[in-house]
Scaffold this active site. Structure first.
Site, PDB file in Angstrom:
ATOM      1  N   LYS A 155       0.820  -0.881   0.441  1.00 42.56           N
ATOM      2  CA  LYS A 155      -0.095   0.109   0.122  1.00 42.56           C
ATOM      3  C   LYS A 155       0.627   1.169  -0.260  1.00 42.56           C
ATOM      4  O   LYS A 155       2.210   0.981   0.263  1.00 42.56           O
ATOM      5  CB  LYS A 155      -0.977  -0.187   1.158  1.00 42.56           C
ATOM      6  CG  LYS A 155      -0.352  -0.395   2.737  1.00 42.56           C
ATOM      7  CD  LYS A 155      -0.242   1.475   3.053  1.00 42.56           C
ATOM      8  CE  LYS A 155       1.027   1.344   3.510  1.00 42.56           C
ATOM      9  NZ  LYS A 155       1.199   1.758   5.188  1.00 42.56           N
ATOM     10  N   LYS A 189      -2.070  -8.974  11.207  1.00 42.37           N
ATOM     11  CA  LYS A 189      -1.968  -9.252  13.302  1.00 42.37           C
ATOM     12  C   LYS A 189      -2.340 -10.417  14.084  1.00 42.37           C
ATOM     13  O   LYS A 189      -3.448 -10.609  13.281  1.00 42.37           O
ATOM     14  CB  LYS A 189      -1.516  -8.581  13.845  1.00 42.37           C
ATOM     15  CG  LYS A 189      -0.673  -7.099  12.691  1.00 42.37           C
ATOM     16  CD  LYS A 189      -1.118  -5.672  13.947  1.00 42.37           C
ATOM     17  CE  LYS A 189      -0.117  -4.988  13.229  1.00 42.37           C
ATOM     18  NZ  LYS A 189       1.165  -5.005  14.199  1.00 42.37           N
ATOM     19  N   GLU A 223       1.146   6.204  17.472  1.00 43.55           N
ATOM     20  CA  GLU A 223       2.814   5.978  18.113  1.00 43.55           C
ATOM     21  C   GLU A 223       3.901   6.977  18.301  1.00 43.55           C
ATOM     22  O   GLU A 223       3.475   7.743  18.610  1.00 43.55           O
ATOM     23  CB  GLU A 223       2.814   5.554  16.517  1.00 43.55           C
ATOM     24  CG  GLU A 223       1.712   4.629  15.316  1.00 43.55           C
ATOM     25  CD  GLU A 223       2.275   4.102  13.526  1.00 43.55           C
ATOM     26  OE1 GLU A 223       3.619   3.450  13.981  1.00 43.55           O
ATOM     27  OE2 GLU A 223       2.337   5.041  13.013  1.00 43.55           O
ATOM     28  N   HIS A 247      -4.910   0.213   7.255  1.00 48.17           N
ATOM     29  CA  HIS A 247      -5.122   0.015   8.182  1.00 48.17           C
ATOM     30  C   HIS A 247      -6.360   0.488   8.714  1.00 48.17           C
ATOM     31  O   HIS A 247      -6.681  -0.196   9.428  1.00 48.17           O
ATOM     32  CB  HIS A 247      -4.081  -0.070   9.275  1.00 48.17           C
ATOM     33  CG  HIS A 247      -2.094  -0.197   8.950  1.00 48.17           C
ATOM     34  ND1 HIS A 247      -2.342  -0.997   7.721  1.00 48.17           N
ATOM     35  CD2 HIS A 247      -0.915   0.270   8.861  1.00 48.17           C
ATOM     36  CE1 HIS A 247      -1.221  -1.231   7.462  1.00 48.17           C
ATOM     37  NE2 HIS A 247      -0.751   0.000   7.943  1.00 48.17           N
TER      38      HIS A 247
HETATM   39  C1  BG6 Z   1       2.744   1.301   8.261  1.00 50.70           C
HETATM   40  C2  BG6 Z   1       2.809   2.273   7.733  1.00 50.70           C
HETATM   41  O1  BG6 Z   1       2.326   0.729   7.270  1.00 50.70           O
HETATM   42  O2  BG6 Z   1       2.226   1.133   9.827  1.00 50.70           O
HETATM   43  C3  BG6 Z   1       3.949   3.309   9.200  1.00 50.70           C
HETATM   44  O3  BG6 Z   1       3.261   3.123   6.859  1.00 50.70           O
HETATM   45  C4  BG6 Z   1       3.779   2.996  10.637  1.00 50.70           C
HETATM   46  O4  BG6 Z   1       3.852   4.261   9.085  1.00 50.70           O
HETATM   47  C5  BG6 Z   1       3.653   0.970  10.704  1.00 50.70           C
HETATM   48  O5  BG6 Z   1       4.242   3.109  11.467  1.00 50.70           O
HETATM   49  C6  BG6 Z   1       3.301   0.244  11.725  1.00 50.70           C
HETATM   50  O6  BG6 Z   1       2.236  -1.161  12.116  1.00 50.70           O
HETATM   51  P1  BG6 Z   1       3.121  -1.729  12.980  1.00 50.70           P
HETATM   52  O7  BG6 Z   1       3.289  -3.168  12.505  1.00 50.70           O
HETATM   53  O8  BG6 Z   1       4.252  -0.971  13.679  1.00 50.70           O
HETATM   54  O9  BG6 Z   1       2.051  -1.485  13.801  1.00 50.70           O
END
Ligand code: BG6
Length: 494
Positions: A155, A189, A223, A247
């Site tokens: 994506k 996940k 995050e 997501h």
């Molecule tokens: C990615 C995004 O798809 O997902 C990132 O491009 C993000 O910006 C990440 O930090 C988060 O994924 P996870 O698995 O670390 O929660």
């Protein structure tokens, strides 16, 4: 003795050897997730044989690429392995620079095919930015590597409705839809899939899973990570395209969909797409965009950049199950905590018999919370009586943590799971062209007139306006109570 739930690698993986052609092989995702993931799948026996042909813009040698792969394994692989495992894996790696052209790529793939014990399948992994996706597909077509292959696309799939339609059209000129796997790693996940198990494998919750009992829902993915190092990608993408269209909306579909007729790609996609079709287009007034203070100082970021590093929004799914139930979504960079939660707030009782000052209702409604951390957690918080005289009420909780079951070691990391599924031709956890186009369609009002970005401080929870967005409700995060550590014995599976 191994318990029945443990994965038996040979039983769950593909039966034929795989040649993986990794586009963007020297990039960040490849090093953090794909190479370590392929190493695990190959080394732990999930794939009978796994050859990798890396390709990237850089003109590096095979040896240099192997060094980079080793570095990726040393930095990001967290299972035990022997030097022999590594030597075997490294021997099956090759590299061809994009600059050498499609013929050279074909040559390397043929060499790998010849070394397979039986006829292999090809898996192209396009770990490249959206603007490079079509060029990679053209290379695959020019190299004659379409037949007998599958392709995983990263994506975002386009940047708006028009570009998504164009991209899908171009992909379909080369690949049949059955060959295409649009990856959204949140769906890989383990805890995300557990939402489906929780909802549809039990009789307890589904009857109350609707507007009559649920007040509102939050999907919150703050995050702590900042953007430095990825400014090129991020400046052109922003939090909405990077996280929400992909997501968060996908997770929302798992939470909101009707029961599919079968646990199979067609029925699941159909139910998810019905959720997307019922979504009300996102209005700019229902959105708070934010940008953290230091974002514009990052090299590569425009000093007047309007890219959002934070977004919170209110969405609605206008169908019989959800009419009138707000879904609040939030995600952003450089925030106070890294969390991934889905929180379901139930309606409060219509009348209270408890005396004033008892504490009922003072800590928000009762909630069911899914914590999508690597080790899944689920908690149900409710009002209960504080021991002792009188009737004082406290918020208590029932908590489940996968960590306490002894099963956590069986988890496949999201990318590992999804790569394996693509090798098996299994589409259930991948997104469809139709679903993605509809999500861009509901995004149009926001993308055409985005509200201005508001500043927020690093380490905060976003701009102040987020509170008005959810009023009279409140954000569930930060949690009022910490996750309770187990007091008793940890269960084992023996
Ligand atoms: C990615 C995004 O798809 O997902 C990132 O491009 C993000 O910006 C990440 O930090 C988060 O994924 P996870 O698995 O670390 O929660």
């Amino acid at each position: 003795m191994r318990a029945a739930h443990n994965l038996l690698p040979k039983d769950v993986g593909p039966k034929v050897p795989q040649v993986v052609i990794l586009f963007g092989a020297s990039g960040d995702l490849s090093q953090r997730k794909l190479i370590p993931g392929l190493f695990r799948l190959a080394t732990q026996g999930f794939i009978p044989q796994c050859f990798i042909v890396g390709t990237a813009l850089e003109d590096i040698s095979r040896d240099e690429f192997i060094k980079l792969a080793r570095n990726a394994v040393d930095s990001f692989y967290d299972h035990p392995f022997t030097e022999e495992d590594w030597e075997k894996f490294a021997d099956q790696i090759d590299f061809v620079s994009v600059q050498s052209g499609p013929e050279a790529l074909r040559g390397a793939v043929e060499k790998a095919q010849e070394r397979c014990d039986s006829a292999p399948k090809l898996l192209h992994y396009l770990s490249v930015p959206p603007k490079a996706a079509l060029a990679s597909i053209k290379t695959i077509a020019d190299a004659g590597l379409v037949e007998n292959s599958r392709v995983i696309m990263e994506k975002p799939f386009g940047t708006d409705l028009e570009s998504a339609i164009d991209l899908n059209k171009e992909i379909h000129k080369v690949f049949d839809e059955t060959q295409v796997f649009r990856i959204d790693h949140f769906l890989g996940k383990e805890p995300a899939q557990n939402i489906l198990a929780f909802r549809f494998a039990n009789g307890l919750f589904e009857p109350i899973w609707n507007r009559n009992f649920i007040d509102h829902i939050q999907i919150d993915v703050p995050e702590t990570l900042e953007v430095a190092g990825r400014s090129d990608f991020y400046e052109a993408t922003g939090a909405y395209r990077d996280m929400v269209v992909t997501h968060l909306f996908q997770i929302m579909a798992f939470v909101a969909m009707e029961a599919p007729t079968a646990l199979a790609p067609g029925p699941i996609s159909e139910e998810k797409n019905k959720v997307f079709r019922s979504m009300v287009p996102i209005q700019p007034d229902d959105v708070v965009r934010g940008q953290y203070g230091e974002y514009r100082d990052i090299p590569g970021v425009d000093i007047e950049s309007d890219t959002e590093t934070f977004i919170a929004l209110r969405c609605a799914i206008d169908n019989w199950r959800w009419a009138g139930v707000p879904f609040y979504l939030r995600t952003g960079k450089a925030l106070a905590e890294g969390q991934r939660i889905v929180s379901i707030a139930f309606r409060e009782p219509p009348k209270s018999m408890f005396p004033e000052g008892s504490g009922v209702g003072t800590q928000g409604p009762d909630h069911l919370t899914f914590d999508l951390a690597d080790a899944a957690k689920v908690s149900l918080s409710f009002y209960g009586k504080r021991p002792g005289p009188g009737m004082r009420l406290d918020k208590l909780s029932m908590q489940f943590s996968m960590d306490e079951t002894g099963m956590q070691r069986d988890v496949l990391e999201a990318y590992e799971r999804l790569i394996l599924d693509a090798m098996l031709g299994e589409h259930t956890l991948f997104t469809t062209a139709e679903g993605i186009e509809r999500l861009w369609e509901v995004s149009e009002p926001l993308l055409q007139s985005p509200p201005p970005t508001r500043p927020y401080a690093i380490g905060s929870w976003g701009p102040n306006a987020i509170h008005q967005l959810v009023a009279p409700n409140a954000w569930r995060l930060p949690f009022e109570r910490e996750w309770r550590e187990p007091l008793g014995e940890v269960f084992d599976d023996h």
